[in-house]
Scaffold this motif. Structure first.
Motif, PDB file in Angstrom:
ATOM      1  N   ALA A 109      -2.148  -5.975   6.427  1.00 19.98           N
ATOM      2  CA  ALA A 109      -3.422  -5.278   6.224  1.00 19.98           C
ATOM      3  C   ALA A 109      -3.368  -3.934   6.934  1.00 19.98           C
ATOM      4  O   ALA A 109      -2.697  -3.798   7.952  1.00 19.98           O
ATOM      5  CB  ALA A 109      -4.570  -6.112   6.789  1.00 19.98           C
ATOM      6  N   ASN A 110      -4.050  -2.961   6.383  1.00 17.20           N
ATOM      7  CA  ASN A 110      -4.248  -1.693   7.085  1.00 17.20           C
ATOM      8  C   ASN A 110      -5.649  -1.767   7.683  1.00 17.20           C
ATOM      9  O   ASN A 110      -6.641  -1.624   6.965  1.00 17.20           O
ATOM     10  CB  ASN A 110      -4.122  -0.521   6.113  1.00 17.20           C
ATOM     11  CG  ASN A 110      -4.348   0.812   6.809  1.00 17.20           C
ATOM     12  OD1 ASN A 110      -4.916   0.864   7.902  1.00 17.20           O
ATOM     13  ND2 ASN A 110      -3.903   1.884   6.195  1.00 17.20           N
ATOM     14  N   THR A 111      -5.709  -2.007   8.981  1.00 18.30           N
ATOM     15  CA  THR A 111      -6.998  -2.322   9.598  1.00 18.30           C
ATOM     16  C   THR A 111      -7.940  -1.125   9.680  1.00 18.30           C
ATOM     17  O   THR A 111      -9.079  -1.264  10.099  1.00 18.30           O
ATOM     18  CB  THR A 111      -6.791  -2.941  10.998  1.00 18.30           C
ATOM     19  OG1 THR A 111      -5.982  -2.044  11.763  1.00 18.30           O
ATOM     20  CG2 THR A 111      -6.101  -4.283  10.905  1.00 18.30           C
ATOM     21  N   VAL A 112      -7.463   0.048   9.273  1.00 13.55           N
ATOM     22  CA  VAL A 112      -8.364   1.200   9.161  1.00 13.55           C
ATOM     23  C   VAL A 112      -9.374   0.948   8.033  1.00 13.55           C
ATOM     24  O   VAL A 112     -10.540   1.311   8.136  1.00 13.55           O
ATOM     25  CB  VAL A 112      -7.572   2.500   8.881  1.00 13.55           C
ATOM     26  CG1 VAL A 112      -8.502   3.681   8.615  1.00 13.55           C
ATOM     27  CG2 VAL A 112      -6.637   2.823  10.038  1.00 13.55           C
ATOM     28  N   ILE A 113      -8.904   0.318   6.973  1.00 12.19           N
ATOM     29  CA  ILE A 113      -9.749   0.147   5.780  1.00 12.19           C
ATOM     30  C   ILE A 113      -9.916  -1.306   5.360  1.00 12.19           C
ATOM     31  O   ILE A 113     -10.759  -1.610   4.520  1.00 12.19           O
ATOM     32  CB  ILE A 113      -9.184   0.951   4.576  1.00 12.19           C
ATOM     33  CG1 ILE A 113      -7.685   0.682   4.398  1.00 12.19           C
ATOM     34  CG2 ILE A 113      -9.461   2.419   4.714  1.00 12.19           C
ATOM     35  CD1 ILE A 113      -7.098   1.291   3.140  1.00 12.19           C
ATOM     36  N   GLU A 159      -1.657  -7.465  11.345  1.00 17.51           N
ATOM     37  CA  GLU A 159      -2.091  -6.187  11.909  1.00 17.51           C
ATOM     38  C   GLU A 159      -1.049  -5.088  11.687  1.00 17.51           C
ATOM     39  O   GLU A 159      -1.396  -3.920  11.543  1.00 17.51           O
ATOM     40  CB  GLU A 159      -2.345  -6.335  13.412  1.00 17.51           C
ATOM     41  CG  GLU A 159      -3.365  -7.412  13.746  1.00 17.51           C
ATOM     42  CD  GLU A 159      -4.741  -6.837  14.052  1.00 17.51           C
ATOM     43  OE1 GLU A 159      -4.822  -5.662  14.430  1.00 17.51           O
ATOM     44  OE2 GLU A 159      -5.725  -7.586  13.897  1.00 17.51           O
ATOM     45  N   ALA A 215      -6.685   6.706   6.430  1.00 11.74           N
ATOM     46  CA  ALA A 215      -5.897   6.059   5.384  1.00 11.74           C
ATOM     47  C   ALA A 215      -6.151   6.793   4.075  1.00 11.74           C
ATOM     48  O   ALA A 215      -7.167   7.467   3.925  1.00 11.74           O
ATOM     49  CB  ALA A 215      -6.309   4.594   5.245  1.00 11.74           C
ATOM     50  N   ARG A 264       0.806   5.349  11.725  1.00 12.11           N
ATOM     51  CA  ARG A 264      -0.197   5.637  12.755  1.00 12.11           C
ATOM     52  C   ARG A 264       0.117   6.882  13.580  1.00 12.11           C
ATOM     53  O   ARG A 264      -0.342   7.028  14.709  1.00 12.11           O
ATOM     54  CB  ARG A 264      -0.420   4.417  13.654  1.00 12.11           C
ATOM     55  CG  ARG A 264      -0.986   3.297  12.789  1.00 12.11           C
ATOM     56  CD  ARG A 264      -1.111   1.995  13.481  1.00 12.11           C
ATOM     57  NE  ARG A 264      -1.220   0.948  12.441  1.00 12.11           N
ATOM     58  CZ  ARG A 264      -1.728  -0.241  12.610  1.00 12.11           C
ATOM     59  NH1 ARG A 264      -2.183  -0.581  13.791  1.00 12.11           N
ATOM     60  NH2 ARG A 264      -1.777  -1.089  11.641  1.00 12.11           N
ATOM     61  N   ARG A 319       0.886  -1.178   0.000  1.00  8.80           N
ATOM     62  CA  ARG A 319       0.000   0.000   0.000  1.00  8.80           C
ATOM     63  C   ARG A 319       0.917   1.219   0.000  1.00  8.80           C
ATOM     64  O   ARG A 319       2.020   1.149   0.549  1.00  8.80           O
ATOM     65  CB  ARG A 319      -0.867   0.059   1.284  1.00  8.80           C
ATOM     66  CG  ARG A 319      -1.867  -1.059   1.463  1.00  8.80           C
ATOM     67  CD  ARG A 319      -2.566  -0.936   2.821  1.00  8.80           C
ATOM     68  NE  ARG A 319      -1.625  -0.904   3.933  1.00  8.80           N
ATOM     69  CZ  ARG A 319      -1.107  -1.980   4.521  1.00  8.80           C
ATOM     70  NH1 ARG A 319      -1.459  -3.181   4.134  1.00  8.80           N
ATOM     71  NH2 ARG A 319      -0.240  -1.846   5.508  1.00  8.80           N
ATOM     72  N   PHE A 339      -9.759   8.499   3.885  1.00 10.64           N
ATOM     73  CA  PHE A 339     -10.832   7.714   4.493  1.00 10.64           C
ATOM     74  C   PHE A 339     -10.593   7.539   5.985  1.00 10.64           C
ATOM     75  O   PHE A 339      -9.482   7.227   6.430  1.00 10.64           O
ATOM     76  CB  PHE A 339     -10.925   6.309   3.862  1.00 10.64           C
ATOM     77  CG  PHE A 339     -12.018   5.480   4.488  1.00 10.64           C
ATOM     78  CD1 PHE A 339     -13.305   5.534   3.988  1.00 10.64           C
ATOM     79  CD2 PHE A 339     -11.765   4.707   5.618  1.00 10.64           C
ATOM     80  CE1 PHE A 339     -14.327   4.808   4.601  1.00 10.64           C
ATOM     81  CE2 PHE A 339     -12.782   3.985   6.235  1.00 10.64           C
ATOM     82  CZ  PHE A 339     -14.070   4.033   5.722  1.00 10.64           C
ATOM     83  N   GLU A 373       0.193   5.381   7.670  1.00 11.75           N
ATOM     84  CA  GLU A 373       0.616   3.976   7.822  1.00 11.75           C
ATOM     85  C   GLU A 373       1.424   3.785   9.109  1.00 11.75           C
ATOM     86  O   GLU A 373       1.385   2.720   9.712  1.00 11.75           O
ATOM     87  CB  GLU A 373       1.429   3.525   6.605  1.00 11.75           C
ATOM     88  CG  GLU A 373       0.578   3.227   5.367  1.00 11.75           C
ATOM     89  CD  GLU A 373      -0.176   1.900   5.478  1.00 11.75           C
ATOM     90  OE1 GLU A 373       0.179   1.081   6.345  1.00 11.75           O
ATOM     91  OE2 GLU A 373      -1.123   1.683   4.690  1.00 11.75           O
ATOM     92  N   MET A 402      -6.690   6.256   0.165  1.00 10.83           N
ATOM     93  CA  MET A 402      -7.047   5.202  -0.781  1.00 10.83           C
ATOM     94  C   MET A 402      -6.944   5.732  -2.203  1.00 10.83           C
ATOM     95  O   MET A 402      -6.750   6.915  -2.432  1.00 10.83           O
ATOM     96  CB  MET A 402      -8.475   4.751  -0.491  1.00 10.83           C
ATOM     97  CG  MET A 402      -8.625   4.299   0.957  1.00 10.83           C
ATOM     98  SD  MET A 402     -10.257   3.678   1.276  1.00 10.83           S
ATOM     99  CE  MET A 402     -10.423   2.516  -0.055  1.00 10.83           C
TER     100      MET A 402
END
Lengths: 225, 77
Positions: B64-68, B60, A104, A99, A61, A151, A97, A106
């Motif tokens: 994956a990005n657990t926000v989305i 986690e 996020a 945090r 990502r 988002f 990413e 997208m």
């Protein structure tokens, strides 16, 4: 007093030089250039910038790999100590990413890469990055991104708005971002992530200078501290 | 130990890629496609004895990005 700043370069960053030039032009002092694999940041930094680009080829990502690079552990520590951190475009993606910022980024809702100058509305003119603007002021700053569609869940968005942590909104349709959010602050106000590129609007030759006030404000906040 | 991690966007999160795939399928004349969502598969070859906790942490922290995104773990052998 010299402004001690650092620009972090990841493999695939491509706005690091623009960021360094902008900081030097506005502050009068060239920033340290720091490589992603470096284990340490220079001492006593006043400002850290995470530039735009396509770090690690946007693998997995956008920003995901860079967020876990060695230097980011140091950036997170510095941010927690209160050092101002600005993430622009890919830098914003890295901050989410990592945090340091909620939400996020997208794929743009229209699927297209968007590269043009857009109108932004300054929502919060109190932060150390935005105190050079007036609340509600409209400024024009270039964007250039594929993944800028902000988002977060409704509860997080309400909290960001309630706490004045939306720094900028798009004043025109752009990328499908929730509530037109273009830039957000952390709770302490020392970390700003934004998709538009203020470093591309600091010299009249760029076609506009609306980004300059952001860097000036950050430098002034240090002088006042 | 072979493990497959399936990462998908959470329900309700707009998936522009999935929407484009949906439209393309309709454009090809396939009727009855109600929805399309695009996800990602990550196959891991892990040392025997890797704990479930470690695997969850991998998902986690990075995969994956657990926000989305949601993720699902499938053990292949």
């Amino acid at each position: 007093m010299a402004f001690r700043s650092a620009v972090i370069t990841f493999p695939g960053s491509n706005c690091d030089r623009d960021m360094a030039v902008a900081i030097e032009q506005v502050s009068g002092t060239a920033p340290h250039r720091v490589w992603h694999g470096d284990a340490q940041l220079p001492d006593g930094l006043d400002f850290i910038a995470l530039p735009g680009g396509f770090s690690y080829g946007d693998y997995l990502r956008s920003g995901a790999m860079a967020a876990n690079s060695p230097i980011m552990r140091e950036v997170i520590r510095a941010a927690e100590r209160g050092v101002p951190v600005l993430g622009v475009c890919n830098g914003f993606q890295v901050l989410t990413e990592a945090r340091l910022l909620p939400g996020a980024l997208m794929r743009n809702a229209g699927q297209n890469f968007i590269c043009r100058t857009v109108a932004l509305k300054v929502e919060n003119a109190q932060s150390l990055f935005t105190s050079g603007y007036e609340a509600g002021q409209e400024i024009r700053i270039p964007v250039a991104h594929h993944d800028g569609n902000y988002f977060a869940d409704a509860e997080t968005l309400d909290r960001l708005e309630g706490e004045g942590r939306v720094a900028f909104r798009y004043a025109e349709a752009c990328n499908g971002s929730q509530r037109d959010i273009a830039g957000v602050l952390n709770a302490a106000g020392n970390v700003l992530g934004m998709m538009p590129h203020p470093e591309r609007a600091i010299d009249p030759a760029h076609g506009g200078t609306d980004g300059r006030a952001l860097f000036e404000a950050a430098i002034r906040s240090l002088a006042d501290a | 130990m072979k493990v497959r991690v399936l990462v998908s966007l959470k329900p309700g999160v707009l998936d522009p890629q999935g929407r484009a795939v949906h439209h393309a399928l309709e454009g090809l004349g396939f009727s009855g496609v109600e929805d399309a969502r695009v996800g990602r598969t990550i196959d891991l070859d892990l040392a025997d004895g890797t704990s479930d906790e470690a695997l969850t942490e991998m998902c986690e922290k990075l995969l994956a990005n657990t926000v989305i995104e949601n993720y699902r773990i499938e053990k292949l052998d």
